[in-house]
Write a protein that holds these residues in place. Sequence first.
Motif, PDB file in Angstrom:
ATOM      1  N   VAL A   1     -11.233 -29.350 -12.961  1.00  0.00           N
ATOM      2  CA  VAL A   1     -12.136 -29.430 -11.813  1.00  0.00           C
ATOM      3  C   VAL A   1     -11.968 -28.218 -10.907  1.00  0.00           C
ATOM      4  O   VAL A   1     -10.944 -27.527 -10.939  1.00  0.00           O
ATOM      5  N   ARG A   2     -13.002 -27.979 -10.095  1.00  0.00           N
ATOM      6  CA  ARG A   2     -12.963 -26.827  -9.206  1.00  0.00           C
ATOM      7  C   ARG A   2     -11.870 -26.988  -8.156  1.00  0.00           C
ATOM      8  O   ARG A   2     -11.093 -26.073  -7.916  1.00  0.00           O
ATOM      9  N   GLY A   3     -11.836 -28.126  -7.469  1.00  0.00           N
ATOM     10  CA  GLY A   3     -10.772 -28.393  -6.494  1.00  0.00           C
ATOM     11  C   GLY A   3      -9.534 -28.869  -7.216  1.00  0.00           C
ATOM     12  O   GLY A   3      -9.259 -30.077  -7.300  1.00  0.00           O
ATOM     13  N   HIS A   4      -8.766 -27.932  -7.720  1.00  0.00           N
ATOM     14  CA  HIS A   4      -7.716 -28.232  -8.694  1.00  0.00           C
ATOM     15  C   HIS A   4      -6.473 -28.870  -8.073  1.00  0.00           C
ATOM     16  O   HIS A   4      -5.727 -29.549  -8.761  1.00  0.00           O
ATOM     17  N   VAL A   5      -6.212 -28.685  -6.770  1.00  0.00           N
ATOM     18  CA  VAL A   5      -5.016 -29.252  -6.148  1.00  0.00           C
ATOM     19  C   VAL A   5      -5.264 -30.737  -5.884  1.00  0.00           C
ATOM     20  O   VAL A   5      -6.075 -31.105  -5.037  1.00  0.00           O
ATOM     21  N   ILE A   6      -4.561 -31.586  -6.603  1.00  0.00           N
ATOM     22  CA  ILE A   6      -4.791 -33.027  -6.457  1.00  0.00           C
ATOM     23  C   ILE A   6      -3.593 -33.757  -5.860  1.00  0.00           C
ATOM     24  O   ILE A   6      -3.749 -34.830  -5.277  1.00  0.00           O
ATOM     25  N   GLU A   7      -2.384 -33.232  -5.996  1.00  0.00           N
ATOM     26  CA  GLU A   7      -1.199 -33.873  -5.422  1.00  0.00           C
ATOM     27  C   GLU A   7      -0.184 -32.802  -5.054  1.00  0.00           C
ATOM     28  O   GLU A   7      -0.067 -31.781  -5.743  1.00  0.00           O
ATOM     29  N   THR A   8       0.546 -33.057  -3.989  1.00  0.00           N
ATOM     30  CA  THR A   8       1.611 -32.154  -3.554  1.00  0.00           C
ATOM     31  C   THR A   8       2.885 -32.959  -3.323  1.00  0.00           C
ATOM     32  O   THR A   8       2.851 -33.992  -2.654  1.00  0.00           O
ATOM     33  N   TYR A   9       3.977 -32.485  -3.898  1.00  0.00           N
ATOM     34  CA  TYR A   9       5.278 -33.132  -3.719  1.00  0.00           C
ATOM     35  C   TYR A   9       6.134 -32.246  -2.817  1.00  0.00           C
ATOM     36  O   TYR A   9       6.322 -31.061  -3.097  1.00  0.00           O
ATOM     37  N   ARG A  10       6.640 -32.839  -1.762  1.00  0.00           N
ATOM     38  CA  ARG A  10       7.494 -32.098  -0.835  1.00  0.00           C
ATOM     39  C   ARG A  10       8.818 -32.841  -0.680  1.00  0.00           C
ATOM     40  O   ARG A  10       8.826 -34.018  -0.350  1.00  0.00           O
ATOM     41  N   GLY A  11       9.901 -32.141  -0.912  1.00  0.00           N
ATOM     42  CA  GLY A  11      11.218 -32.741  -0.819  1.00  0.00           C
ATOM     43  C   GLY A  11      12.320 -31.710  -0.944  1.00  0.00           C
ATOM     44  O   GLY A  11      13.408 -31.873  -0.411  1.00  0.00           O
ATOM     45  N   HIS A  12      12.003 -30.630  -1.659  1.00  0.00           N
ATOM     46  CA  HIS A  12      12.966 -29.540  -1.796  1.00  0.00           C
ATOM     47  C   HIS A  12      12.973 -28.682  -0.531  1.00  0.00           C
ATOM     48  O   HIS A  12      11.980 -28.608   0.202  1.00  0.00           O
ATOM     49  N   ARG A  13      14.101 -28.031  -0.312  1.00  0.00           N
ATOM     50  CA  ARG A  13      14.269 -27.181   0.865  1.00  0.00           C
ATOM     51  C   ARG A  13      14.223 -25.703   0.514  1.00  0.00           C
ATOM     52  O   ARG A  13      14.005 -24.866   1.388  1.00  0.00           O
ATOM     53  N   LEU A  14      14.480 -25.381  -0.771  1.00  0.00           N
ATOM     54  CA  LEU A  14      14.452 -24.000  -1.237  1.00  0.00           C
ATOM     55  C   LEU A  14      13.615 -23.932  -2.512  1.00  0.00           C
ATOM     56  O   LEU A  14      12.919 -24.893  -2.849  1.00  0.00           O
ATOM     57  N   GLU A  15      13.717 -22.827  -3.222  1.00  0.00           N
ATOM     58  CA  GLU A  15      12.858 -22.596  -4.388  1.00  0.00           C
ATOM     59  C   GLU A  15      13.008 -23.678  -5.447  1.00  0.00           C
ATOM     60  O   GLU A  15      14.113 -24.116  -5.783  1.00  0.00           O
ATOM     61  N   VAL A  16      11.868 -24.115  -5.989  1.00  0.00           N
ATOM     62  CA  VAL A  16      11.846 -25.050  -7.112  1.00  0.00           C
ATOM     63  C   VAL A  16      11.931 -24.221  -8.390  1.00  0.00           C
ATOM     64  O   VAL A  16      11.023 -23.442  -8.704  1.00  0.00           O
ATOM     65  N   CYS A  17      13.029 -24.375  -9.132  1.00  0.00           N
ATOM     66  CA  CYS A  17      13.255 -23.513 -10.300  1.00  0.00           C
ATOM     67  C   CYS A  17      13.191 -24.263 -11.630  1.00  0.00           C
ATOM     68  O   CYS A  17      13.296 -23.638 -12.690  1.00  0.00           O
ATOM     69  N   GLY A  18      13.036 -25.579 -11.603  1.00  0.00           N
ATOM     70  CA  GLY A  18      12.917 -26.337 -12.842  1.00  0.00           C
ATOM     71  C   GLY A  18      12.052 -27.562 -12.651  1.00  0.00           C
ATOM     72  O   GLY A  18      12.256 -28.325 -11.702  1.00  0.00           O
ATOM     73  N   ILE A  19      11.055 -27.758 -13.515  1.00  0.00           N
ATOM     74  CA  ILE A  19      10.236 -28.979 -13.488  1.00  0.00           C
ATOM     75  C   ILE A  19       9.956 -29.407 -14.929  1.00  0.00           C
ATOM     76  O   ILE A  19       9.694 -28.573 -15.791  1.00  0.00           O
ATOM     77  N   ARG A  20      10.011 -30.713 -15.178  1.00  0.00           N
ATOM     78  CA  ARG A  20       9.739 -31.271 -16.499  1.00  0.00           C
ATOM     79  C   ARG A  20       9.098 -32.648 -16.359  1.00  0.00           C
ATOM     80  O   ARG A  20       9.601 -33.512 -15.636  1.00  0.00           O
TER      81      ARG A  20
END
Length: 433
Positions: A232-251
């Motif tokens: 879809v054009r408006g591609h941002v559908i969810e945002t997760y906020r909890g980290h305080r510094l760089e997010v370096c791993g996601i699975r």
Amino acid sequence: MSSHIRYNLAHNRTKENLDRFIPNRSAMDFDYAHYMLTEGWKENSISSPSKEAYRKRMKEVFGMNRSRILAFSNKPPAPIPCTTNQLDLDHAFVVNHRRRRIPQTSERTLDCPGLIDDYYLNLLDWGKSNVLAIALENSVYLWDASTHATSELVSISDDKGPVTSVSWAPDGCHIAIGLNNSEVELWDSTACKKLRTLSNGHQARIGSLAWNNHILTSGSVDSSIINNDVRVRGHVIETYRGHRLEVCGIRWSPSGRYLASGGNDNLLHIWDRSMAGLNSSTQWLHRIQDHRAAVKALAWCPFQSNMLASGGGMSDQCIKFWNIHTGACLNSVDTGSQVSALLWSKNDRELVSSHGFPDNQLTLWKYPSMVKMAELNGHTSRVLFMTQSPDSFAVASAGDETLRIWNVFGTPENTKPSKETAPEPFAHVNRIR
């Protein structure tokens, strides 16, 4: 004493230096023996002179005390504890020596000049179509593992680059490229064509990417995690906020419900997508603070859906296993070295880890004992990135400006060479650029 017993004793004394004594069943008084076992012990314990003489004579003849027969001369030694680790070590030794040999040398080595020495990036991925993608500074190169052909997919301009992450889509044809300027580009690898650019979500470089069907998740140095619907054009559908510094791993978990994220803030989060609200910050399911360094290495267990493995950086050096339903730590193993990546075997209960300082190696572990099955050396500096082949048998590791292919988890049955076939030499060196 019966005449039969006296005869046999005298006969034994005569023959003791000539031959061994073989008892004669016909000379045994079974009635007397049965009586002594069942009733004789009840008699008065006071010994008669004849009994004492008999016992003394037995000592002289056999050189032993009848009361010590089948008894421990000392307190029996405590049994050596047979731990689960030892059992699994023995099992691993037998099984792996019967089924396969684990090569200690990489099958293929490719030169990768320009590979960025940054622990927090993710610059290597192996797609479903058996093509490896690796980012070298501003460019992304593709290496076909079937044909060994190399091609350049894209070269990014300096104002956008360098490339900070790459991730193949599940179809093995499309690839996401994270950039230093906070954008993500989607490319068709077959047509070598850019399809679209995802922007306006992050404010800094994209160091980690992960796919969940048509959802592309990106993690940034701005500490946010964004789910992008690439349809879809408006591609941002969810945002997760909890980290305080760089997010370096996601699975993403294989089911697509849970997302694991690790950061340079030493935090590990588990997110439940069923709890997510449209365009709203989402509360984590678990916040785990047990690691003492950056959490980059993440791997969901293929045979136990509720288990996640995570690895910590230089000040932590541990591999930990988590029950993501409860948030409980199931086990923790100190590897003695910085952990940069983790991969599970899809065929056996095994796990491979890649390491930075001080060992710069790959380690194959037997699960759940976490006994080391093999240590694979070859990299001359820290191993920064690691990925797995589509058939799950081989892994690729990158560091020290080289890319190495290792036959870690065995060989598919239909491609195993026969005994008559000479093995292919290991050290093939190709230059990507």
